[in-house]
Design a protein around this motif. Structure first.
Motif, mmCIF file in Angstrom:
data_model
loop_
_atom_site.group_PDB
_atom_site.id
_atom_site.type_symbol
_atom_site.label_atom_id
_atom_site.label_comp_id
_atom_site.label_asym_id
_atom_site.label_seq_id
_atom_site.Cartn_x
_atom_site.Cartn_y
_atom_site.Cartn_z
ATOM 1 N N GLN A 96 27.930 26.080 34.697
ATOM 2 C CA GLN A 96 28.029 26.793 33.421
ATOM 3 C C GLN A 96 27.479 25.928 32.293
ATOM 4 N N GLU A 150 43.886 37.181 33.150
ATOM 5 C CA GLU A 150 45.271 37.353 33.596
ATOM 6 C C GLU A 150 45.418 38.012 34.951
ATOM 7 N N ASN A 154 37.615 39.383 34.371
ATOM 8 C CA ASN A 154 38.399 38.151 34.224
ATOM 9 C C ASN A 154 39.474 38.407 33.176
ATOM 10 N N GLY A 201 41.324 32.334 36.408
ATOM 11 C CA GLY A 201 41.351 31.049 35.718
ATOM 12 C C GLY A 201 42.677 30.340 35.860
ATOM 13 N N ARG A 202 43.575 30.569 34.890
ATOM 14 C CA ARG A 202 44.802 29.783 34.820
ATOM 15 C C ARG A 202 45.638 29.832 36.097
HETATM 16 C C1 LIG Z 1 42.098 24.873 30.078
HETATM 17 C C2 LIG Z 1 41.039 25.949 30.009
HETATM 18 C C3 LIG Z 1 39.720 25.603 29.839
HETATM 19 C C4 LIG Z 1 38.730 26.584 29.792
HETATM 20 N N1 LIG Z 1 37.416 26.218 29.713
HETATM 21 C C5 LIG Z 1 36.447 27.170 29.816
HETATM 22 C C6 LIG Z 1 35.065 26.814 29.946
HETATM 23 O O1 LIG Z 1 34.695 25.636 30.012
HETATM 24 N N2 LIG Z 1 34.156 27.832 30.004
HETATM 25 C C7 LIG Z 1 34.528 29.151 29.981
HETATM 26 O O2 LIG Z 1 33.675 30.041 30.056
HETATM 27 N N3 LIG Z 1 35.820 29.505 29.881
HETATM 28 C C8 LIG Z 1 36.769 28.554 29.837
HETATM 29 N N4 LIG Z 1 38.083 28.921 29.825
HETATM 30 C C9 LIG Z 1 38.437 30.350 29.908
HETATM 31 C C10 LIG Z 1 38.596 30.766 31.382
HETATM 32 O O3 LIG Z 1 37.385 30.605 32.089
HETATM 33 C C11 LIG Z 1 39.044 32.237 31.491
HETATM 34 O O4 LIG Z 1 38.054 33.051 30.929
HETATM 35 C C12 LIG Z 1 40.360 32.490 30.754
HETATM 36 O O5 LIG Z 1 41.310 31.491 31.041
HETATM 37 C C13 LIG Z 1 40.924 33.863 31.138
HETATM 38 O O6 LIG Z 1 41.161 33.930 32.519
HETATM 39 P P1 LIG Z 1 42.662 33.760 33.134
HETATM 40 O O7 LIG Z 1 43.530 34.706 32.394
HETATM 41 O O8 LIG Z 1 42.518 34.083 34.591
HETATM 42 O O9 LIG Z 1 43.064 32.342 32.878
HETATM 43 C C14 LIG Z 1 39.083 27.946 29.871
HETATM 44 C C15 LIG Z 1 40.420 28.292 30.042
HETATM 45 C C16 LIG Z 1 41.389 27.309 30.120
HETATM 46 C C17 LIG Z 1 42.853 27.713 30.343
#
Ligand SMILES: Cc1cc2nc3c(=O)[nH]c(=O)nc-3n(C[C@H](O)[C@H](O)[C@H](O)COP(=O)(O)O)c2cc1C
Length: 355
Positions: A78, A221, A219, A241-242
């Motif tokens: 990325q 939650e 993407n 993600g999380r």
């Molecule tokens: C600690 C952390 C760092 C993140 N860094 C990036 C990143 O470098 N690039 C990106 O596109 N999204 C980043 N995100 C967003 C995640 O890729 C994702 O879009 C977001 O957490 C929602 O998905 P989730 O609900 O499954 O966590 C980050 C999220 C978290 C929690």
């Protein structure tokens, strides 16, 4: 779960064809150590690097940041940036590495990224994103994808989302990963921007309806494989993600679900054993024990012994020689596995923790 076939893609990179599951790019989480750990859990899930900015890659030590371990593919790099020529130079650097795809970050709302004019702020400039995608595709010679939001302040209608995806798809973007909420560029921190704006998965479905031939992933939650599977019937991919950071063993069943052969999901002990050789090697190379132990933190999440495991990891003396650190890790897993086995024999936690 749909059973995608594994075929050999250009440049020998394994590709999962059909709907795909991936672990989201996360700064300070999805570093190489985390990715190697994940590969001990699942080989069929797509992985992403953390966002690497063009500024960081175009420095002297940039090429070192692009190193890929043989176990990592399928892996996506990325990039963060808004200058087509700088992005093209980074894409050229990535070309000879084992990245299956390049992805452009159009979703990050952090103040520093915003002040650089990239990340989510680029949703205001679809024509610029199209230029970036074109430049990256020409230089990389393989697929370029975009991860974005539903919108940003002042550009939040479904029509503007369609205009954005339409313009960027026409420039050759091969896939859109949609974090299903808008980003607030002012007034919310990045963390709040992952919680406060409401999730609108219905918009992602509507987007797919609008662009049936464009691969579109959702993407936001998604916290279980069952939830992911429901989306995989309707969309082209799910990115988590999380939940991957907080419970990496969530992915232990992925390979057995998508593989035509019988695959036994790994146990936690096996996962640690696989990671142990990486850890030993990296300790010898001088990598910080803190960084190496970080991905292991949540291995027992949801299981009896989770807290004991975290405490045992925290007790490991980071200043010890490498072989002592490895021995302490072995002791930690023995301690927690004993507790885990006792809990299992008393049928505690069996719904959340079967291995
Ligand atoms: C600690 C952390 C760092 C993140 N860094 C990036 C990143 O470098 N690039 C990106 O596109 N999204 C980043 N995100 C967003 C995640 O890729 C994702 O879009 C977001 O957490 C929602 O998905 P989730 O609900 O499954 O966590 C980050 C999220 C978290 C929690």
């Amino acid at each position: 779960m749909h059973r995608p076939a594994l075929v050999s893609a250009p440049r020998g990179i394994p590709q999962v064809v059909g709907p795909r599951l991936s672990v989201a790019p996360m700064m300070n989480v999805t570093d190489r150590h985390f990715r190697v750990l994940m590969r001990g859990i699942t080989t069929r899930t797509w992985l992403y690097t953390e966002m690497l900015t063009t500024a960081s890659l175009l420095q002297d030590r940039g090429p070192a940041l692009l190193q890929v371990e043989p176990v990592e593919p399928p892996l996506v790099l990325q990039l963060g940036g808004d200058d087509p020529s700088a992005l093209a130079r980074c894409a050229t650097m990535a070309r000879r590495r084992a990245y299956a795809e390049l992805n452009l970050n159009v979703g990050c709302p952090s103040a520093s990224v915003r002040s650089g004019g990239f990340g989510a702020a680029l949703m205001l400039r679809p024509a610029r994103v199209a230029d970036c995608v074109r430049a990256m595709s020409d230089a990389f010679g393989a697929r370029v994808t975009v991860k974005h939001r539903l919108g940003v302040d002042g550009r939040e209608s479904f029509q503007s989302l369609i205009d954005f995806v339409g313009a960027v798809a026409a420039a050759g973007a091969a896939r859109f990963i949609v974090h299903a909420r808008v980003a607030r560029l002012s007034g919310l921190s990045p963390r709040q921007n992952r919680q406060v704006p409401p999730l609108r998965p219905d918009w992602v479905h509507a987007l797919k309806g609008w662009f049936p031939h464009v691969p579109i992933e959702i993407n936001g939650e998604i916290r279980s494989l069952a939830q992911a599977e429901r989306y995989l019937h309707q969309l082209d991919g799910v990115m988590i993600g999380r939940a991957a950071r907080e419970a990496p063993m969530l992915f232990a069943d992925v390979d057995s679900r998508v593989s035509p052969e019988r695959v036994e999901p790994p146990t936690r002990r096996q996962v640690v054993r696989r990671y142990r050789s990486w850890l030993s090697r990296e300790l010898v190379a001088g990598t910080s024990p803190l960084l190496l132990l970080r991905p292991l933190q949540h291995l027992y999440s949801g299981c009896p012994g989770a807290r004991r495991w975290r405490r045992a990891l925290a007790r490991i003396d980071r200043h010890s020689p490498g072989d002592t650190i490895v021995r302490q890790l072995d002791d930690a897993i023995d301690e927690v596995e004993r507790l885990h086995a006792t809990a299992r024999s008393h049928r505690l936690g069996e719904t959340v923790c079967v291995r």
